[in-house]
Design an enzyme around this catalytic site. Sequence first.
Site, mmCIF file in Angstrom:
data_model
loop_
_atom_site.group_PDB
_atom_site.id
_atom_site.type_symbol
_atom_site.label_atom_id
_atom_site.label_comp_id
_atom_site.label_asym_id
_atom_site.label_seq_id
_atom_site.Cartn_x
_atom_site.Cartn_y
_atom_site.Cartn_z
ATOM 1 N N LYS A 104 0.847 -1.203 0.000
ATOM 2 C CA LYS A 104 0.000 0.000 0.000
ATOM 3 C C LYS A 104 0.878 1.247 0.000
ATOM 4 C CE LYS A 104 -4.192 -0.053 2.452
ATOM 5 N NZ LYS A 104 -4.856 -0.195 3.763
HETATM 6 C C1 E4P Z 1 -8.231 0.035 3.935
HETATM 7 O O1 E4P Z 1 -7.447 -0.187 3.028
HETATM 8 C C2 E4P Z 1 -8.216 1.307 4.674
HETATM 9 O O2 E4P Z 1 -6.982 1.532 5.261
HETATM 10 C C3 E4P Z 1 -9.320 1.358 5.696
HETATM 11 O O3 E4P Z 1 -10.519 0.864 5.088
HETATM 12 C C4 E4P Z 1 -9.524 2.740 6.275
HETATM 13 O O4 E4P Z 1 -10.689 2.738 7.053
HETATM 14 P P1 E4P Z 1 -11.025 3.919 8.107
HETATM 15 O O5 E4P Z 1 -11.297 5.159 7.341
HETATM 16 O O6 E4P Z 1 -12.230 3.411 8.835
HETATM 17 O O7 E4P Z 1 -9.812 4.048 8.990
#
Ligand code: E4P
Length: 215
Positions: A84
């Site tokens: 990521k």
């Molecule tokens: C997934 O890849 C993201 O990091 C995650 O869904 C972020 O979610 P949040 O906005 O609830 O922290």
Amino acid sequence: MKLFLDTASIADVRRAAPWGVISGVTTNPTLLAKEGGVPYRQRIEEIAAVIDGPISAECITRTAEELVAEARTLASWHPNVVVKIPIDNEGLKAIHRCSQEGIRVNVTLVFSANQALLAALAGAAYISPFVGRIDDTGGEGMEVVRQSVAIIEQHRLGAQVIAASLRHPLHVTEAALAGSHIGTVPPAVLEQMLRHPLTDAGIARFLEDARKAGL
Ligand code: E4P
């Protein structure tokens, strides 16, 4: 739409895996911080032993040089690791270089369709619009998912959209209807998707009537 589990908890992964509905996992530093100091590599390897699909591990460095080096390290942990990288100036350079090296990238912290277009052009394998966080600011997160999917498919850009930051079951339904290739769901939302009070009441009633019928 495929479902990924949005968690760094191995207990949550082990609980959901037997249901056969989870084909990947997304993690981030915030989710890992809830895990009591477990080393990131150990947790990714544990998850990869349970789920045979893309496992996202997030970079925490800031320059393109650092991001590419970190991405190589994360990708070396397991063949299913997807790296990521947040989208910004340095991130875009790193995404492009990683894709040229064959490292699959999940571009994270995407908040607009134009960011999704740039990510796809740079070579992203996955693009994660953050639906809930857009909604939090008064925007319409699902519209970014819908536009991103339309742009990628219309121009055959080859990336897959992961609807991320999903906060409740309706988000999941809407992401599927918006054409998202994948939705990554927190364990609590996955549980909410499964449950319905009429199902519970119906099971109880059928069991009671089965006893009455002497079955
Ligand atoms: C997934 O890849 C993201 O990091 C995650 O869904 C972020 O979610 P949040 O906005 O609830 O922290």
